[in-house]
Design a protein around this motif. Structure first.
Motif, PDB file in Angstrom:
ATOM      1  N   THR A  16     106.873  -1.302 -64.795  1.00 31.09           N
ATOM      2  CA  THR A  16     107.014  -0.629 -63.472  1.00 31.09           C
ATOM      3  C   THR A  16     106.948   0.758 -63.637  1.00 31.09           C
ATOM      4  O   THR A  16     105.963   1.272 -62.835  1.00 31.09           O
ATOM      5  N   SER A  19     102.671   1.379 -64.094  1.00 32.98           N
ATOM      6  CA  SER A  19     102.004   0.994 -63.051  1.00 32.98           C
ATOM      7  C   SER A  19     102.122   2.045 -62.145  1.00 32.98           C
ATOM      8  O   SER A  19     101.098   2.557 -61.457  1.00 32.98           O
ATOM      9  N   CYS A  81     111.890   3.864 -55.813  1.00 34.13           N
ATOM     10  CA  CYS A  81     110.538   3.169 -55.314  1.00 34.13           C
ATOM     11  C   CYS A  81     110.654   2.756 -53.842  1.00 34.13           C
ATOM     12  O   CYS A  81     109.458   2.814 -53.402  1.00 34.13           O
ATOM     13  N   CYS A 167     107.979  -3.243 -57.399  1.00 38.15           N
ATOM     14  CA  CYS A 167     108.633  -2.632 -58.516  1.00 38.15           C
ATOM     15  C   CYS A 167     110.154  -2.364 -58.316  1.00 38.15           C
ATOM     16  O   CYS A 167     110.745  -2.715 -59.000  1.00 38.15           O
ATOM     17  N   SER A 170     111.684  -5.824 -58.917  1.00 38.38           N
ATOM     18  CA  SER A 170     111.619  -6.089 -60.453  1.00 38.38           C
ATOM     19  C   SER A 170     112.785  -5.435 -61.168  1.00 38.38           C
ATOM     20  O   SER A 170     113.294  -5.986 -61.946  1.00 38.38           O
ATOM     21  N   VAL A 171     112.856  -4.311 -60.650  1.00 39.92           N
ATOM     22  CA  VAL A 171     114.208  -3.334 -61.303  1.00 39.92           C
ATOM     23  C   VAL A 171     115.373  -4.060 -61.194  1.00 39.92           C
ATOM     24  O   VAL A 171     116.133  -4.031 -62.028  1.00 39.92           O
TER      25      VAL A 171
END
Length: 403
Positions: A16, A19, A81, A167, A170-171
């Motif tokens: 993350t 990217s 994010c 992202c 995904s965190v």
């Protein structure tokens, strides 16, 4: 405590972070026509997080549980994010927003990494530490293989805001991993002697070996930051490489990192950690020759750039693993978090200064000149290691016996 939940969390964290660090400058250049100096200034602001939070992150890691620090770090990244995604979607995005987003993400990453390194002695010791460090760098490099393609997909498809939401999701996966795999394992007890905010820095510069390692790393990081503050703009605007082409370059470079992570244990075991650190830095100069050729043959520039970047990544990974192993072996256990964060404060603190220098130089000189100066600076980062009078003693092999 198993190393795999920790390495998995590090992998997701790195995917993350890497990217987003690629996406936002590309968006600024391709969608908002940011100049080279603006991108370099943005990089400088984003990279200043270690200067602000580097030392404090180590104290927090040494005085709190890994679970608490890691969860707090990922919760902050989740919010950042989402906020940046909203700014892109609502067309409120700017260079300032990008810089503050990257700064906040880097700061949160610092705390997580300090906490992660503070628990390393609990899951790897002695000879196993070289192997763990190699696994760690291999995970980072493997994760970096994914980041360029994700960033190219996000930028070329105009999906940057959706990508940032991904992202953030995904965190949340990292929070699950921490709860299931690592939450029950305590970090350092508060009864252990805690280092003061500057004790880690004092320890580094009082030890001749760690002092030489730090000066070398600072020199390299300073010029490395200057180089890559300019490179993305140079590749896109001067060489005319597409976004997908730049992503491909970073992807192939990450392959070199994976190779370096697997080569490092053999090199360190054969020649010793200190000698491995020296020669990996010396190799940067000859392996940079294809990069020079690339400036004169733009048509084949991506291929020449890849050759240099892969060779550099192998050398850098060997150097990082060697230096990390030396630092872990020589640091008191109750100060591992503080020493690790102090080294990041000292070493990574050079990043914003290097990027700021690049931004300053770009006002009056061509981007190719800045890249050349930065390359020469990186190439001579081995000098502090070579001049260290204790280098013979430091060359004790860590494989087969403890240093």
């Amino acid at each position: 405590m198993s190393k795999w939940p920790l390495l998995s969390t590090i992998a997701i964290s790195n995917i993350t972070s890497s990217s987003i660090a690629l996406v936002l400058p590309m968006v600024a250049i391709t969608k908002f026509s940011a100049s080279a100096s603006e991108v370099a200034l943005m990089t400088s602001i984003a990279a200043s997080a270690p200067l602000v939070f580097g030392l404090h992150s180590g104290i927090v890691a040494d005085r709190n549980s890994y679970s608490f620090v890691a969860k707090t770090s990922f919760a902050l990244r989740f919010l950042v994010c989402l906020l940046c995604s909203a700014a892109l979607y609502l067309e409120e995005f700017s260079i300032g927003v990008a810089a503050l987003t990257l700064f906040a993400l880097n700061a949160a990453s610092l705390y997580f990494e300090s906490a992660a390194w503070a628990v390393v002695p609990r899951i790897a010791s002695g000879e196993d530490r070289i192997g763990f460090n190699a696994y760690h760098e291999a995970v980072l490099s493997t994760a970096a293989l994914v980041a360029p393609w994700l960033s190219a997909f996000a930028v070329d498809g105009g999906r940057a805001h959706g990508f940032l939401v991904g992202c953030a999701v995904s965190v949340l996966g990292c929070l699950v991993l921490i709860r299931k795999g690592m939450g029950v394992t305590p970090s350092r007890s508060s009864s252990l002697p805690s280092a003061g905010i500057l004790d880690g820095v004092k320890y580094i510069f009082q030890d001749p070996l760690q002092r030489a390692v730090s000066w070398s790393a600072m020199t390299f990081n300073f010029f490395h930051a200057a180089f890559f503050a300019v490179f993305t703009f140079y590749a896109l605007k001067v060489l005319g490489i597409s976004v997908a082409g730049v992503a491909a370059i970073f992807f192939i470079t990450a392959v070199g990192g994976t190779m370096g992570a697997f080569v490092a244990p053999f090199v360190i075991g054969r020649y010793g950690a200190y000698q491995a650190a020296i020669w990996s830095m010396i190799s940067l100069l000859p392996t940079g020759i294809p990069l020079i050729i690339a400036a004169f043959v733009p048509r084949y520039a991506p291929a020449f750039i890849c050759v240099t970047f892969v060779a550099w990544e192998v050398a850098i990974l060997v150097n990082v693993i060697a230096e990390t192993t030396l630092r872990q072996e020589r640091s008191p256990q109750h100060m591992v978090g503080s020493v690790a964060s102090a080294s990041r404060f000292v070493n990574w603190g050079a990043d914003p200064l290097g990027a700021a220098l690049a931004a300053f130089l770009l006002v009056s000189v061509d981007s190719l000149v800045v890249l050349a100066l930065a390359f020469l600076g990186m190439a001579f980062a081995f000098v502090p290691l070579l001049l260290n009078r204790n280098r013979v003693c430091a060359s004790i092999q860590l494989a087969g016996r403890k240093a």
